[in-house]
Design an enzyme around this catalytic site. Structure first.
Site, PDB file in Angstrom:
ATOM      1  N   ASP A 156      36.780  38.837  26.498  1.00  0.00           N
ATOM      2  CA  ASP A 156      38.703  39.689  27.492  1.00  0.00           C
ATOM      3  C   ASP A 156      39.309  39.771  26.797  1.00  0.00           C
ATOM      4  O   ASP A 156      39.770  38.990  25.991  1.00  0.00           O
ATOM      5  CB  ASP A 156      39.147  38.806  28.653  1.00  0.00           C
ATOM      6  CG  ASP A 156      37.699  38.835  30.358  1.00  0.00           C
ATOM      7  OD1 ASP A 156      36.789  39.485  30.290  1.00  0.00           O
ATOM      8  OD2 ASP A 156      38.106  38.321  31.191  1.00  0.00           O
ATOM      9  N   GLY A 208      33.389  31.072  32.903  1.00  0.00           N
ATOM     10  CA  GLY A 208      33.700  28.927  32.425  1.00  0.00           C
ATOM     11  C   GLY A 208      33.439  28.714  30.676  1.00  0.00           C
ATOM     12  O   GLY A 208      34.088  27.906  30.535  1.00  0.00           O
ATOM     13  N   SER A 213      39.102  33.643  29.469  1.00  0.00           N
ATOM     14  CA  SER A 213      40.396  33.097  29.721  1.00  0.00           C
ATOM     15  C   SER A 213      40.317  32.055  27.858  1.00  0.00           C
ATOM     16  O   SER A 213      40.580  31.882  27.613  1.00  0.00           O
ATOM     17  CB  SER A 213      40.966  32.762  30.769  1.00  0.00           C
ATOM     18  OG  SER A 213      40.230  33.264  31.948  1.00  0.00           O
ATOM     19  N   LYS A 267      36.923  46.661  34.599  1.00  0.00           N
ATOM     20  CA  LYS A 267      36.700  46.080  35.641  1.00  0.00           C
ATOM     21  C   LYS A 267      36.573  47.260  36.585  1.00  0.00           C
ATOM     22  O   LYS A 267      38.078  47.887  36.330  1.00  0.00           O
ATOM     23  CB  LYS A 267      36.869  44.810  35.655  1.00  0.00           C
ATOM     24  CG  LYS A 267      36.371  43.896  35.069  1.00  0.00           C
ATOM     25  CD  LYS A 267      37.029  42.226  35.074  1.00  0.00           C
ATOM     26  CE  LYS A 267      36.546  41.755  34.287  1.00  0.00           C
ATOM     27  NZ  LYS A 267      35.161  40.926  34.298  1.00  0.00           N
TER      28      LYS A 267
END
Lengths: 294, 214
Positions: A24, A214, A236, A81
């Site tokens: 990302d 995750g 993230s 997205k």
């Protein structure tokens, strides 16, 4: 004679991404860091999932200017997205020329009943799933790549592990069935019988299967690869860590050498702090992203 | 004798090449570190992201061992990203990785993913049946040196398959289309490399020349 955007080319791009890390990124600068670290593709979005989670409100498709900026900054594929069911956002992304669209639960769903008819597009789609039934429903709608959802923006691998194990265990269960049991299995999974039979025969999903949601350390990436993922999405986990370039590079190395513990030890050294994680129990049910999509 | 063929397994569609090799009776070996190249008789560099594969080749010291393998005469076959990795010049000025083919290559030459396509392609050296060729964000060869054989071009003349001595590269993906002839060619070249009874020495196999020459 010459056909563009066929099923083979859509599914094929995902095959080329295997064994790789899709990162990302929210700026062109991030995209270049990701490419330099060895990312196989970048996911262009305005905020990484942990910031979306923190901000609350409605999360939508990113500004096309920002997506184009990232597309011109790197030579690797660029994904973006769209909200679940928001086929107009998908039309816009296709018009921009992105390489893959993620119909993503990380954004706020636009339709509580229907996903996008992905066969209607020339651009390929990746979709999230928590189990085989959900994966095959997405494939029947035209998804050319699947990723387990995990729980995005938490830095917590536990959901991703649960879902990946569930998917792979279900595939093994289907493989062990008699032909005449697959009809009921398809009914129970809520998935098309033809796809269920294909999974039972081939022992794998009909499209490439990555893990998302995750992953925040090299060890996390290697864990899901050893379990049977074909590649990883890191959201993230990179740009919320102390030293994103080093973390990104280390996760790339770990995804390649996922069975070599000596190399994993080496690349895990001195990376600084990974992103601060969230315990799943502390997230109220209505804020969970993995349950979006059906 | 079963040929052990390495498949560079740093990133990309290496599993498809492994499966293709197994299907034609060769023994695939996944290569992630230089030591994995020991005892292989040939090497495949798969499709994937060339920027990623380039970095991993450098990081794990694989460039020199692969160049050494090639200079020993072992066959090397690159598809898509593998073609880029094997080219001596890359349009745009990126440094070459394994400059074994005297060619200029252009990355993403057809455009982005929306321009990916499949077509039937004549590859005369493989016989009359065309190759079903899948091109995914594919490169093309925009210039060839004197020692390079062009194996296939598109109708518009763009070069998409080349061979220079023991090195072969294609812009497209035989491994995605159930096409085994490139892999069979590679394995044949590998067995000739492993056992140079053919062509030189004539040690064990009767050939027309040795039978008639006596």
């Amino acid at each position: 004679m010459t056909d563009t955007s066929t099923w083979a080319t859509k599914k094929g791009l995902a095959q080329m991404l295997k064994g790789g890390v899709i990162m990302d990124v929210v700026t062109a600068e991030h995209a270049r860091i990701a490419e330099d670290a060895g990312a196989v593709a970048v996911m262009a979005l305005e905020r990484v999932p942990s910031d979306i989670r923190a901000a609350g409100g409605v999360a939508r498709m990113s500004d096309p200017t920002m997506i184009e900026g990232i597309m011109s900054a790197v030579s690797i594929p660029v994904m973006a997205k769209a909200r679940i069911g928001h086929f107009v956002e998908a039309q816009i992304l296709e018009a921009l020329g992105v390489d893959y669209i993620d119909e993503s639960e990380v954004l706020t769903p636009a339709d509580e009943r229907n996903h996008i008819d992905k066969h209607a597009f020339k651009v390929p789609f990746v979709c999230g799933c928590r189990n085989v039934g959900e994966a095959l429903r997405r494939v029947s709608e035209g998804a050319a790549m699947i990723r387990t959802k995990g729980e995005a923006g938490t830095g917590n691998i536990v959901e991703a592990v649960r879902q990946l194990r569930d998917v792979l265990a279900e595939i093994r269960r289907l493989q062990g069935m008699r032909e005449d049991e697959l009809f009921v299995a398809a009914k129970e999974l809520g998935a098309p019988y033809e796809l269920v039979r294909q999974v039972a025969a081939e022992g794998r999903l009909p499209v490439v299967n990555f893990v998302a949601g995750g992953i925040s350390t090299p060890a996390d990436a290697a864990l899901v690869m050893q379990l049977g993922a074909e590649g990883v999405f890191v959201g993230s986990g990179i740009f919320k860590s102390e030293d994103p370039a080093r973390m990104a590079n280390a996760i790339v190395q770990a995804t390649t050498h996922f069975t070599d513990a000596k190399i994993l030890a080496e690349v895990s050294k001195g990376l600084g702090a990974p992103m601060r994680g969230i315990a799943l129990e502390s997230i109220p049910d209505q804020e969970r992203m993995a349950v979006r999509g059906w | 004798m079963t040929m052990r063929i390495g498949v560079l397994a740093l990133q990309g569609a290496f599993a498809e090449h492994v499966a293709t090799l197994r299907a034609i009776g060769a023994e695939p070996v996944e290569v992630r570190l230089p030591s994995h190249l020991d005892d292989v008789e040939g090497l495949i560099i798969p499709g994937g992201e060339s920027t990623t594969i380039r970095r991993l080749i450098a990081r794990w010291g694989l460039a020199q061992p692969i160049l050494d393998l090639a200079s020993s005469g072992a066959p090397i076959f690159g598809t898509c990203a593998g073609m880029i990795v094997l080219s001596r010049e890359i349009v745009g000025g990126e440094a070459p990785v394994l400059p074994l083919l005297d060619v200029t290559v252009e990355r993403n030459a057809f455009g982005r993913q929306l321009d990916s396509f499949e077509t039937e392609l004549d590859v005369p050296v493989l016989g009359d049946t065309p190759v079903h060729a899948v091109f995914i964000r594919a490169p093309v060869i925009s210039g060839v040196g004197p020692g390079v054989d062009v194996m296939a071009s598109l109708p518009d003349g763009r070069i998409v398959a080349v061979r220079q001595r023991n090195v072969i590269a294609t812009s497209f993906h035989p491994e995605l289309a159930g096409e085994t002839r490139f892999h069979r060619l590679l394995v044949t070249m590998a067995s000739e490399h492993a056992d140079p009874g053919e062509g030189v020495g004539r040690r064990q196999y009767p050939t027309r020349r040795s039978q008639h020459g006596r």
